[in-house]
Design a protein around this motif. Sequence first.
Motif: not given
Lengths: 519, 363
Positions: B68-69, B71-73, B179, B66, A503, A191-192, A155-156, B182-183, B254-255, B133, A126, A122-123, A500-501
């Motif tokens: 960003t997440v 794009w990755e996960k 969260v 997110a 947590p 960016g996977l 991933v990550f 995993g966001a 967050g923005f 948003p 975890r 995870e980010f 951004a976004y």
Amino acid sequence: MVGYRIGIDVGGTNTDAVILDEQDRVIAQVKTATTEDVATGIETALSRVLASARIDRRQIRHAMLGTTQCTNAIVERQRLSRIAVLRIGAPATLAVEPLAGIPEDLKQAMIHYVEIVRGGHEFDGREIAPLDTEAIRAFAQSVKNRVDAAAVTSVFAPVSPDHEERAAAIFRDVLGADFPVSLSYRIGSIGLIERENATILNAALTGVARRTVQGFEAALAGQGVNALAFFGQNDGTLMSAEYAMQYPIRMIACGPTNSLRGASYLTGLENAVVVDVGGTTTDIGVIANGFPRESAVAVEIGGVRTNFRMPDLVSVGIGGGTVIHLKPGGGFSVGPESVGYRLTEKALVFGGDTLTFTDVAVGLGKVAIGDSTRTASLDKELLMAIYRDIIARIEEAVDRVKVSGDAVPVVLTGGGSALFPDVLAGASQIIRPAHFNVANAIGAAIAQVSGEIERVYSLEKTARTAAVEDAKRRAVAVAVEAGASPETCHVVDIEDVPLAYLPGNATRIKVKAAGDLVG
Amino acid sequence: MRYIDEQAIERITLGATLLGTGGGGDPYIGKMMALQAVRRYGPVALVAADELSRDELVVPISMIGAPTVLWEKIPSGREMVKILELMEAHLGKRAAAVMPIEIGGVNSLIPIAVAAEKSLPVVDADAMGRAFPEAQMVSFYLDGLVPNPVTMADEKGNTVLFHPVDAVWSERLARSLTVQMGASAAMSDYALTAGQVLTSGILGTLSLAEEVGRLILEARRENRSPVQDLLDTLHGFRLFTGKISDVTRRLEGGFTKGEAILEALTGKTGESLSLYFQNEYLLAASGDRILASTPDLIVALDADVGTPITSDRLKYGMRVDILAFPAPPKWRTPKGIEVAGPRYFGYDVDYVPVEHRVAAAAQ
């Protein structure tokens, strides 16, 4: 630093070579034609520059090569290695399978086997799922004797590379300690898909890279040069032979950056716009703090979307050979076609029948090339209008690459730069350095060795200063591993971007370190 | 009814980037998911809301979290199916169709992937007509509908169904769960009847996105600007054509908030435009004069190739066309302006419809 160094840069048209002495003074330079098999052209340039230098070859300590061989392999879809593609991340990521965005012809040209296994992070570090080591072992066994290299993407991985490292260990256990495994966390950022694509291309270039490196080393040995070989990367720095074989994708697009670095060195400017004028195009880039500025958006390599950083260049279809069309009723149009390397037979001033940008500049008396009387019959006002139009396009492109409206120094390099005026809008001054036509080879020769890392840190778990220090330490370690001397290695760039976004106060820290070559 | 195939997905992606008005998240992952699903399961039927019976169930499908997440996960694909099936099980009713909650950005394409796998149609509608948003910025909220129940799922197989008392609680609870998941997670709220979609949705927006994409691609093929075609189709206005001379950004709550300054190209010196954004473009002003504001759509196009530019890509030297389009009528009501007008985003100006501002400027 003692001894001489050789710099060679392979371009689309020319292969240039220079020899520098210990004070980095140019003592020999040659321009030769790039050959279709590239390696022959490199050997020719090498033997000619050595012949013209008349130095003790044993005093040459370093030899740097910036080459297009890896770029060509991808663009031509040739000579690519057979690869195993492993993605670690299931049950996540299944909605977009590996290689989904890679053009069909490239996929066909690349023999590949794909597996997606459970694991990844995870980010916040975890595990998504425990790593499925049995599935990886079975996959490695199934591709035995069928592939030459593996690409592993988890991933990550930029947050936690643990699963990629463990997968690499399994591949080496099953396929041999020397089996090349490309790990995504060493190649790209968050960016996977883009990182995975870059990792796949890297693995597919394994064979080309090995032949390039060994070929260059053999060429040097053949000339009686016992120098350490280094290879140009797309960020304008060098990597060792061993490193180049592990990360061949970093060799892609090293040419323009070499020109930029060379221009920076020749002028002593750390911040400038560099206008490199060739026969067909003019490439305009930016030197910021001595290094080429990188593009901010995803870059495609041979039609493949990657998040690989490339020098941020604006390319304008204007060069010395650009063809000018005169319209029957007056008026004109500029290019985009060019007579290219046939300038010396096609252009008016060389006895040809095609009006080119070179002829326009000669006709206006801006430069003396060829036979200027052959432009005498052309209307001067029209020539001036054409010239102004061309220069306005270049000025607009210069403005585009700048980061602000302030006037900046502009360095002109490349064979076609003689056609340009001494004043450009937006330029605080115009500089035409000595050896401007082999700035690229000089850029290769004087480059430092760098290392870069990009990681996501949770600032809830780590203090910001500690995170930055950790990133710096890692970047220096990567640079040293790539061949930089530990004493001279220092941090040249730090980028810190909050996500951004996200947590948990997550921030992405990118650090680049660079140092001189190990002596 | 017609079908969404691979080419249509390409067009919708481009249109969704434009209707994202600078935000909405890069739709690339959504496009790749939709393409994979359509290749595997076949094209997806696109139906108008009135082609369904009024009491049939329509389930909006979206991703929350997110970008960003995301794009990755990358999603598993199962989480989107799970939120739909959980909703169906709880309501004791099979869904007749799915729909996007927003037409701008990545969430416009994700329902297509689910629809392909479940052999369900997608309703030609959404609840924003653009990108915004925050979760309460949907037309269903304007009409007083309550997001209850809400289903969420992650790729690991976790599923949650909860009953928030209102949209604010829905957003609050969903963010917390996201969260832990995993966001990035799949979410469905405002399960509706087709009749409710008909009255409270923004209709025809998938077709609109596809048409926008078609116009841009057609202009690109013919090597010309798509601006005039877009203005005609979306009844919009060109506010400015110029060069970006400065961009400032800051992270706030967050923005990414910021401002871009544009200057007219050579020949028209002195004129400038300020473009304000919070992920999405929210306000365009020339000096003291406001030219357009949220909820009307403000769009930046690359002046050379006609491609929409998201706010995170703005940088010095870019040549851009700034266009504005009237927001769907639901956003121009007092409630709509209260929820997503300029004052909500902290700009001290009244909302005036863009066509009135343009007409006043022409006086």
